[in-house]
Design a protein around this motif. Structure first.
Motif, PDB file in Angstrom:
ATOM      1  N   UNK A  67       0.823  -1.214   0.000  1.00 57.04           N
ATOM      2  CA  UNK A  67       0.000   0.000   0.000  1.00 57.04           C
ATOM      3  C   UNK A  67       0.855   1.261   0.000  1.00 57.04           C
ATOM      4  N   UNK A  68       0.237   2.338  -0.426  1.00 54.30           N
ATOM      5  CA  UNK A  68       0.923   3.626  -0.402  1.00 54.30           C
ATOM      6  C   UNK A  68       1.014   4.153   1.022  1.00 54.30           C
ATOM      7  N   UNK A  69      -0.040   3.969   1.818  1.00 48.73           N
ATOM      8  CA  UNK A  69      -0.064   4.494   3.182  1.00 48.73           C
ATOM      9  C   UNK A  69      -0.717   3.463   4.099  1.00 48.73           C
ATOM     10  N   UNK A  70       0.092   2.809   4.916  1.00 50.89           N
ATOM     11  CA  UNK A  70      -0.441   1.875   5.884  1.00 50.89           C
ATOM     12  C   UNK A  70      -1.286   2.539   6.963  1.00 50.89           C
ATOM     13  N   UNK A  71      -0.817   3.659   7.552  1.00 54.86           N
ATOM     14  CA  UNK A  71      -1.640   4.329   8.567  1.00 54.86           C
ATOM     15  C   UNK A  71      -3.013   4.739   8.047  1.00 54.86           C
ATOM     16  N   UNK A  72      -3.102   5.125   6.773  1.00 56.90           N
ATOM     17  CA  UNK A  72      -4.401   5.502   6.220  1.00 56.90           C
ATOM     18  C   UNK A  72      -5.354   4.310   6.202  1.00 56.90           C
ATOM     19  N   UNK A  73      -4.843   3.132   5.810  1.00 62.93           N
ATOM     20  CA  UNK A  73      -5.694   1.943   5.775  1.00 62.93           C
ATOM     21  C   UNK A  73      -6.129   1.535   7.182  1.00 62.93           C
ATOM     22  N   UNK A  74      -5.241   1.662   8.146  1.00 59.50           N
ATOM     23  CA  UNK A  74      -5.640   1.343   9.516  1.00 59.50           C
ATOM     24  C   UNK A  74      -6.586   2.406  10.078  1.00 59.50           C
ATOM     25  N   UNK A  75      -6.490   3.640   9.576  1.00 60.45           N
ATOM     26  CA  UNK A  75      -7.484   4.636   9.941  1.00 60.45           C
ATOM     27  C   UNK A  75      -8.858   4.276   9.408  1.00 60.45           C
ATOM     28  N   UNK A  76      -8.899   3.753   8.178  1.00 62.03           N
ATOM     29  CA  UNK A  76     -10.166   3.276   7.636  1.00 62.03           C
ATOM     30  C   UNK A  76     -10.710   2.099   8.427  1.00 62.03           C
ATOM     31  N   UNK A  77      -9.816   1.200   8.871  1.00 60.46           N
ATOM     32  CA  UNK A  77     -10.250   0.081   9.698  1.00 60.46           C
ATOM     33  C   UNK A  77     -10.813   0.576  11.028  1.00 60.46           C
ATOM     34  N   UNK A 115       5.791  -2.557   2.866  1.00 60.98           N
ATOM     35  CA  UNK A 115       4.880  -1.655   3.565  1.00 60.98           C
ATOM     36  C   UNK A 115       3.809  -2.512   4.228  1.00 60.98           C
ATOM     37  N   UNK A 116       2.978  -1.897   5.027  1.00 64.93           N
ATOM     38  CA  UNK A 116       1.927  -2.623   5.737  1.00 64.93           C
ATOM     39  C   UNK A 116       0.582  -1.964   5.449  1.00 64.93           C
ATOM     40  N   UNK A 117      -0.493  -2.650   5.829  1.00 67.15           N
ATOM     41  CA  UNK A 117      -1.834  -2.114   5.648  1.00 67.15           C
ATOM     42  C   UNK A 117      -2.770  -3.027   4.887  1.00 67.15           C
ATOM     43  N   UNK A 118      -2.219  -4.049   4.203  1.00 68.81           N
ATOM     44  CA  UNK A 118      -3.092  -4.981   3.479  1.00 68.81           C
ATOM     45  C   UNK A 118      -4.069  -5.674   4.408  1.00 68.81           C
ATOM     46  N   UNK A 153     -12.863   6.800   3.432  1.00 68.24           N
ATOM     47  CA  UNK A 153     -11.688   7.528   3.903  1.00 68.24           C
ATOM     48  C   UNK A 153     -10.496   7.273   2.995  1.00 68.24           C
ATOM     49  N   UNK A 154     -10.290   6.004   2.640  1.00 62.65           N
ATOM     50  CA  UNK A 154      -9.160   5.654   1.773  1.00 62.65           C
ATOM     51  C   UNK A 154      -9.425   6.125   0.345  1.00 62.65           C
ATOM     52  N   UNK A 155     -10.647   5.873  -0.150  1.00 58.09           N
ATOM     53  CA  UNK A 155     -10.976   6.284  -1.512  1.00 58.09           C
ATOM     54  C   UNK A 155     -10.921   7.795  -1.671  1.00 58.09           C
TER      55      UNK A 155
END
Length: 486
Positions: A67-77, A115-118, A153-155
């Protein structure tokens, strides 16, 4: 004399009475989802026409690739997990972490991008699958709302990146000369604050870089605070910060296409390189001449008018007012810090900030009215904000020389019309908050549950039905005992 027995409204398969008022809401959500999907598809097509990937492709690839931004994906979670119980949240976080560890090991073995977030994205999608396949009725809708909130949020971030690329490819010239001339009426605040930060660096710049860059994190914390009771009440508040944040991010970049501006640090500073008109910012004020469009590169986003960082910071400030004293102070600090950073780093002119304030208050009023019902005061604020915002853009474009020549007139006038929108919003928001507290005291910001008619209760009483222990008919959003989602 025999009387016809009162008919009992049909119950769904979860044992709750079906309410006719739910149908328009479901239709509205379906229409909003279809419109959002259509917008994303259109943006994807346009992006591919310019040779780069759109938001749908970028989002889809993060299911597998780094992913481009792991923190963003965890924010969506985190936003999705507001619909889960604490036990379910711990399980969801464990699954997300486990998936990320597995991806990390595979990428490390293959020497791929790390990176992380998947895992966070997998869990968000898994909640949607669970809602569709294992839940029905209001519980399914709640899970899908939570999933939609996290994905939006991610989109929204991906959509914003695509918009910025499109602005740089489609707008060969920028209108910075017009805004810089109009900014003379406001005493050129970007140049003033820029010199102040240079004199107080690195302490001031270090703090403000954190404030400016972590605005999404601050907004996520306030949003999670507002949504903290969703898992207990099994419904979302009628209005919350995330709704306005997303709409500002959706409509704001469209204004960039109408009024492309890159900012003083690019048009008049070193960051503009060979495309800058001169190396003036922040030490020398730009001359007041007949402004003309400035040719600029095809890389720098035209993302200044209006200042969306200002709009988001204003929205954060507004929604932090309902929190604790610490949250109110934090909201004030983030607003002041964001305004100082946008000017002092040369990202925006003063005129951009005024437009951003009006834009934010107009969107916030419209979103609040869409949640609680439109009234005459709300319509007036939206109409006033729209008219003032259009007048600001028109004056920056067509009257910049006159504004620079008469700062004693146009400077106070710009502040006056912006202040009029602020005053109208404050009055309307206060009145709406008072009405809301009268309808449902003690729980500000929550949608009051409409009362069910008395006839069904009488019918149940006449039939001699035994009580079930819970009275779901009194709350249309209520469900049975707390469900296990995993």
């Amino acid at each position: 004399m025999m009387t016809e027995p009162t008919r009992i409204p049909p119950r769904d398969d979860r044992g709750t009475q079906s309410a006719p008022w739910r149908r328009p809401r479901v239709v509205l959500w379906t229409a909003a989802g279809a419109a959002t999907l259509g917008f994303l598809v259109a943006l994807e097509i346009v992006a591919r026409g310019y040779g780069f990937s759109g938001p749908i492709t970028e989002q889809s690839r993060e299911v597998i690739f780094a992913p481009e931004s792991g923190p963003l994906l965890y924010g969506g979670l985190a936003l999705t997990m507001v619909v889960l119980t604490w036990r379910q949240r711990l399980i969801a976080l464990g699954i997300a972490a486990g998936v990320d560890v597995a991806f990390f090991l595979v990428r490390w073995a293959l020497d791929a991008d790390m990176n992380f977030g998947n895992g966070a994205l997998w869990v968000v999608l898994g909640v949607a699958v669970l809602g569709v396949t294992r839940r029905t009725g209001q519980e399914r809708l709640l899970l899908l709302k939570g999933t939609g909130l996290g994905l939006l949020l991610v989109a929204g971030h991906k959509t914003g990146d695509t918009w910025l690329l499109i602005t740089s490819k489609t707008r060969a010239t920028v209108l910075d000369a017009y805004v810089a001339a109009a900014d003379h009426a406001l005493a050129d605040p970007s140049w003033l604050v820029g010199r102040f930060l240079n004199a107080t660096a690195p302490v001031s710049t270090g703090i403000l870089h954190v404030v400016y860059g972590q605005l999404p994190l601050a907004a996520a914390l306030v949003g999670l605070y507002q949504l903290r009771r969703v898992a207990v009440e099994r419904r979302f508040p009628a209005h919350h910060l995330v709704r306005t944040f997303l709409v500002i991010g959706l409509f704001g970049p469209a204004i960039y296409m109408i009024f492309p501006v890159v900012g003083p640090v690019f048009a008049y500073g070193t960051d503009g390189g060979a495309w800058a008109t001169a190396n003036l910012w922040p030490d020398v004020l730009p001359p007041v001449t007949d402004p003309q469009p400035i040719p600029f590169d095809g890389i720098t986003p035209r993302n200044c008018m209006p200042s969306l960082h200002t709009a988001w910071a204003v929205t954060l400030f507004i929604h932090s007012r309902d929190g604790s004293r610490a949250m109110r102070w934090a909201g004030t600090f983030w607003l002041v810090g964001t305004l100082t950073a946008t000017l002092g780093f040369g990202y925006h002119y003063g005129a951009d900030l005024l437009a951003g304030v009006v834009f934010a208050l107009t969107i916030e009023t419209a979103m609040r009215c869409s949640a609680h019902g439109w009234d005459r005061a709300g319509v007036r604020v939206v109409a006033l904000g729209t008219a003032v915002f259009a007048a600001q853009l028109a004056s920056y474009r067509w009257l910049p020389t006159e504004m620079a020549a008469r700062p004693w007139l146009y400077g106070p006038l710009l502040l006056l019309v912006t202040g009029a929108v602020v005053y109208a919003y404050v009055r309307t928001a206060r009145a709406a908050r008072e009405r809301e507290r009268e309808r449902k005291p003690g729980v500000p910001g929550q949608r009051p549950a409409p009362a069910e008619p008395a006839e069904p209760a009488k019918a149940v009483e006449t039939t001699g039905a035994a009580p079930t222990g819970t009275d779901d008919s009194q709350d249309p959003d209520a469900t049975d005992a707390e469900p296990e989602l995993v």
